[in-house]
Design an enzyme around this catalytic site. Structure first.
Site, PDB file in Angstrom:
ATOM      1  N   GLU A  74       6.397  22.284 -24.053  1.00  0.00           N
ATOM      2  CA  GLU A  74       7.051  23.489 -24.666  1.00  0.00           C
ATOM      3  C   GLU A  74       8.124  23.060 -26.026  1.00  0.00           C
ATOM      4  O   GLU A  74       7.921  23.567 -26.828  1.00  0.00           O
ATOM      5  CB  GLU A  74       7.345  24.517 -23.759  1.00  0.00           C
ATOM      6  CG  GLU A  74       8.117  25.524 -24.065  1.00  0.00           C
ATOM      7  CD  GLU A  74       9.470  25.601 -23.522  1.00  0.00           C
ATOM      8  OE1 GLU A  74      10.661  25.640 -24.156  1.00  0.00           O
ATOM      9  OE2 GLU A  74       9.650  26.150 -22.219  1.00  0.00           O
ATOM     10  N   HIS A  75       8.851  22.159 -25.236  1.00  0.00           N
ATOM     11  CA  HIS A  75       9.979  21.792 -26.285  1.00  0.00           C
ATOM     12  C   HIS A  75       9.359  20.943 -27.489  1.00  0.00           C
ATOM     13  O   HIS A  75       9.712  21.393 -28.528  1.00  0.00           O
ATOM     14  CB  HIS A  75      10.912  20.680 -25.518  1.00  0.00           C
ATOM     15  CG  HIS A  75      11.988  21.622 -24.961  1.00  0.00           C
ATOM     16  ND1 HIS A  75      13.450  21.113 -25.292  1.00  0.00           N
ATOM     17  CD2 HIS A  75      12.026  22.496 -23.991  1.00  0.00           C
ATOM     18  CE1 HIS A  75      14.179  21.768 -24.445  1.00  0.00           C
ATOM     19  NE2 HIS A  75      13.404  22.622 -23.669  1.00  0.00           N
ATOM     20  N   HIS A 124       7.020  21.844 -19.136  1.00  0.00           N
ATOM     21  CA  HIS A 124       8.193  22.148 -19.929  1.00  0.00           C
ATOM     22  C   HIS A 124       8.679  21.474 -21.304  1.00  0.00           C
ATOM     23  O   HIS A 124       9.013  21.768 -22.449  1.00  0.00           O
ATOM     24  CB  HIS A 124       9.274  22.265 -19.116  1.00  0.00           C
ATOM     25  CG  HIS A 124      10.576  22.452 -19.449  1.00  0.00           C
ATOM     26  ND1 HIS A 124      11.614  21.663 -19.866  1.00  0.00           N
ATOM     27  CD2 HIS A 124      11.272  23.438 -20.123  1.00  0.00           C
ATOM     28  CE1 HIS A 124      12.657  21.894 -20.308  1.00  0.00           C
ATOM     29  NE2 HIS A 124      12.392  23.278 -20.613  1.00  0.00           N
ATOM     30  N   GLU A 138      19.610  19.688 -20.663  1.00  0.00           N
ATOM     31  CA  GLU A 138      19.149  21.076 -20.015  1.00  0.00           C
ATOM     32  C   GLU A 138      19.186  20.836 -18.343  1.00  0.00           C
ATOM     33  O   GLU A 138      19.686  21.751 -17.560  1.00  0.00           O
ATOM     34  CB  GLU A 138      17.890  21.373 -20.491  1.00  0.00           C
ATOM     35  CG  GLU A 138      17.302  22.668 -20.000  1.00  0.00           C
ATOM     36  CD  GLU A 138      16.146  23.264 -20.652  1.00  0.00           C
ATOM     37  OE1 GLU A 138      15.420  22.349 -21.467  1.00  0.00           O
ATOM     38  OE2 GLU A 138      15.773  24.053 -20.442  1.00  0.00           O
TER      39      GLU A 138
END
Lengths: 425, 434
Positions: free
Chosen positions: B70-71, B67, B142
């Site tokens: 991905e960012h 993840h 997040e």
């Protein structure tokens, strides 16, 4: 450019809006029922769509009704409520497969329209009013729906901001009504309210899909018979704009603080300046390239989300972000500074063009979904202005930097609501 | 280029496997404004134990790194790719799931340029220590946003209860602590292992010309020096059949209790038609047992045990599978015992009816048709299916084939007292009042 054109057929008490298109595998039916939002009626109004979907003359229980829908190849039937400015709108929508994509199926759209008319006009009655048992159960469900907001901190913070900011305006009434008003509602009272809705509210029925327009109009005219009425309009100028800047801080056991800020734009959908306002919002907080995202998130790493959106029929702009409690002052300062920068025209032509392009893109994408298309068309009913998507695109393209600065200077900072963590106490 | 026709659905799908191994699919959608494209790697949060490219030993990487990657892929030396897409009138996004990382855009103009931007940014990583550190603050927020979300905690809590070892139990974003160990070198290592074209799929859906679009993609790929890559070696620790924790209660700042019953499946290493059949059959089973037209649903609703938050769902991937049933309730104990009873009854074939199967099959067929209105659904789901060697367009034929005996078998296999778990979110004693 979308090829779809809306045809509006005016009928006593209800307008039929048809959009013929072969884009979809399904046909969509949306019934909109509009009345002014009031504290007195909001809760009973919120209860109505659920009671209507819980039993009809032909399908006496929700189970029978849901079985029938499943047999119609999983047709959906949903009722919900929206606040559109100070109108309280009931939407009952259906989406039903187009039988041409199925092996050996009957025509389904007729059955869908027939069912919707049944739900609307022939609810299950006991002794001339709604079934007490159904009403009791749906009151319970409505209570849990209202209560659920308290457990979703993002929604809760938004609700609290509106409550505080619009304290003296009908807009502060929550979309699902008030918890304390649920218990007192009786079947009799709900039924009387239902009759009032049928007699007085403004009805719009949208049908989108690969339809035979002539035939659909005939069915609609036969199934949806209402008496003519003059729909009620909301009072103008209810905005409470002469306030001092207001700050409300509430402490709760949360990992992340929710900062929601309400601003008055003093411009509403349908007014000339609305286009410039939409571009203003795009530059300020509408997208990942906007000032809020770039400064609160990318530059300072304070947040995961930082955005603004318009309540177009009420003339509000809502800023929202989730931050560490200790960063509250810092975040508010950044947001204030970015707002000033916008008001001073501190943005490049390139940013402006980029924002217009993504706004256009967003609109065209919304028009690709049948529900999105209906929502856009319904803006015209609320605002009583005919803004076609073509005109809308032209207007957005024409917006100048000067107009953005001008509309920006009408924007007033109103209320800061912060749902703070328990730290530091 | 291969053309696959679906006459009943009036759809055409174009496919080619490029010489570097990339699978490309194009589905033209006439009448739509929007083109939607996803570029997906078969690499998700569960792939945390593998042999990095060019090495020989298995390595464990920090939780949440897929993840995080991905960012970070959006950031380049000269700025953020979001900006580039914005300038071209597109909106871009990405998501990481247990088994996939997908990058996507949608746009109604400049489609060719946006498609090139998508492919190029995913194939050109730029990680620096400075930007990696900056991202830790953003992802930290997040994570905290999800920490406050009781529905997310309920969902993950139930999964965590089910698994002893399998990394599906790890939150996709990791924790503030685990991401603190991520470095730029680790990101490159993961990137080079999992982002080779042969581990990826590109799907384009919208008002495009399939031939020109395919040419553009091929020309783009031909410019890049990808060579064959050896097979990726991933490892999963041995996972027992039983659940790790039978029951757990998480006190949170909520007013309404929530509960979720997890059914841990033991269908592993399925793929293709068998997996499609298992998945659909299990979904039909839950639909029959808990769908809004079922007698069980009516009883639960009438008794005030459920409200409109009630849900049921079945998920299956190659190395794990589970069903989840639950929602908000004023009476968790009673809801749990009733649901368990319904499930165990079904296992012995008691409360399943053939007529209900026919009904829910029709429902699922209609739901599938409705989903085909959505370019997002088509691209995302097609990719998920393809990674499991299934064909999205076989859903309706497979649904038509599934028999009552199949569903009864599903009930006997999926439902097992030893593989059931319960997770609850309970209001803290001193819940905050408004």
């Amino acid at each position: 450019m979308p090829e779809e054109m809306e045809k509006v057929i005016q009928n006593a008490g209800i307008n039929f809006h048809l959009v013929k298109t072969d884009k979809y595998k399904t046909n969509t039916i949306v019934l909109k029922v509009k009345a002014p939002l009031t504290k007195e009626d909001a809760t009973v109004r919120a209860l109505l769509p659920n009671v209507l979907q819980s039993g009809t003359n032909t399908y006496q229980t929700a189970t029978e009704l849901r079985s029938y829908l499943e047999n119609l190849y999983g047709a959906t039937l949903n009722g919900d409520l929206q606040k559109k400015g100070e109108y309280h709108v009931i939407s009952i929508s259906m989406e039903i497969a187009n039988e041409k994509f199925l092996t050996n199926s009957e025509p389904l759209l007729d059955s869908g329209l027939t069912l919707l008319a049944e739900v609307l006009f022939h609810p299950k009655l006991v002794n001339g009013v709604f079934d007490e048992e159904i009403v009791t159960k749906e009151k319970r469900t409505l209570k849990s729906r209202i209560q659920a907001v308290y457990d979703d901190k993002m929604r809760y913070a938004n609700l609290r901001l509106v409550e505080e900011m619009c304290k003296n305006e009908p807009y502060s009434v929550p979309v699902n009504g008030n918890l304390d008003d649920v218990d007192g509602i009786t079947s009799q009272q709900l039924f009387e309210y239902y009759q009032k809705v049928l007699a007085e509210d403004e009805f719009d029925l949208y049908i989108v899909g690969d339809i035979d327009e002539q035939q659909v109009v005939e069915i609609c005219k036969e199934k949806f018979q209402l008496k003519a009425r003059t729909p009620k309009e909301v009072a103008k100028g209810t905005e409470d704009t002469n306030k001092q800047e207001n700050v409300v801080i509430e402490r709760q056991d949360v990992a992340q603080g929710k900062l929601n800020i309400g601003l008055r734009t003093n411009v509403k959908y349908g007014e000339d300046e609305y286009f410039a306002l939409q571009v203003f919002n795009g530059l300020f907080g509408g997208f990942p390239h906007s000032k809020l995202f770039m400064n609160v998130r990318e530059k300072e790493s304070l947040a995961y989300y930082a955005a603004s959106r318009l309540e177009s029929h009420k003339g509000l702009m809502m800023v929202m972000t989730g931050i560490e409690t200790k960063n509250y002052e810092k975040a508010v300062t950044i947001i204030k500074n970015q707002l000033s920068a916008m008001k001073n025209g501190d943005f490049t032509d390139q940013e402006l063009d980029q924002t217009k392009a993504v706004i256009q893109n967003q609109m065209l994408e919304t028009l690709d979904t049948s529900r999105g298309l209906v929502e856009i068309l319904y803006h015209n009913v609320i605002s009583r202005k005919q803004v076609t998507d073509k005109l809308w695109q032209e207007k957005i393209n024409q917006v100048s930097k000067e107009e953005i600065v001008q509309v920006g200077n009408k924007i007033q900072w109103d209320t800061v609501y912060f749902l703070s963590g328990m730290e530091g106490k | 280029m291969e053309k696959i026709q679906f006459n009943q659905l009036e759809e055409e799908l174009y496919y080619e496997k490029l010489s570097n191994g990339l699978d490309v699919y194009i589905l033209p959608k006439k009448g739509f404004n929007k083109t939607f494209a996803t570029f997906t790697t078969k690499y998700g949060s569960i792939d945390n134990h593998f042999v990095p490219l060019g090495q020989s030993e298995y390595k464990k990487v920090p939780d949440g790194i897929a993840h995080f990657l991905e960012h970070k892929l959006f950031e380049k030396e000269d700025g953020d790719v979001f900006q580039q897409f914005g300038k071209q009138g597109a909106s871009a996004n990405a998501f990481t799931s247990f088994t996939r990382t997908a990058y996507l855009f949608s746009s109604t103009a400049d489609v060719e340029k946006n498609l090139e931007t998508l492919i190029d940014f995913v194939q050109d990583p730029y990680f620096s220590e400075k930007t990696v550190e900056k991202e830790k603050g953003i992802i930290g927020q997040e994570i905290q946003m999800y920490d406050d979300n009781p529905d997310w905690r309920l969902y993950f809590g139930a999964i965590e209860n089910m698994y002893h070892e399998h990394p599906v139990k790890i939150d996709i974003a990791g924790t503030v602590e685990s991401i603190s160990h991520i470095t730029k070198d680790l990101l490159y290592e993961c990137y080079h292992t999992f982002y080779h074209p042969s581990n990826m799929l590109l799907f384009v859906v919208g008002p495009v010309s399939p031939i020109e679009t395919m040419e553009l993609i091929k020309a783009n790929q031909a410019k890049k020096p990808f060579t064959d890559q050896a097979e990726i070696k991933r490892q999963f620790a041995k996972e027992p059949d039983t659940v790790a924790t039978k029951e757990k209660v998480l006190p949170m700042n909520v007013q309404t209790p929530k509960c979720m019953i997890g059914l841990k499946g033991n269908f592993v290493n399925q793929s293709g038609e068998i997996m499609l059949k298992t998945e659909l059959s299990n979904q039909l089973l839950l639909e029959m047992l808990f769908g809004p037209s079922s007698e069980n649903y009516r009883n639960l609703y009438d008794a005030g045990l459920i409200d409109d938050s009630f849900s049921y769902d079945y998920t299956q991937e190659q190395s794990f599978s589970f069903g989840l049933v639950g929602g908000d309730t004023q009476n968790p104990e009673k809801l749990i015992s009733t649901i368990k009873d319904i499930l165990l009854q079904a296992k012995s074939g008691n409360n399943l009816e053939e007529e209900a199967l026919e009904r829910v099959k029709k429902k699922k067929i209609g739901t599938f048709l409705r989903a085909l209105n959505s370019p997002e659904f088509i691209a995302n789901q097609f990719t998920r299916y393809a990674f499991n060697e299934m064909d999205l367009f076989q859903v309706v034929p497979m649904l038509e084939k599934i028999t009552f005996a199949d569903v009864k078998q599903s009930a006997s296999e999926l439902i097992d007292e030893e593989r059931m778990t319960v997770f609850q979110v309970a209001p803290k004693a001193s819940a905050n009042k408004k």
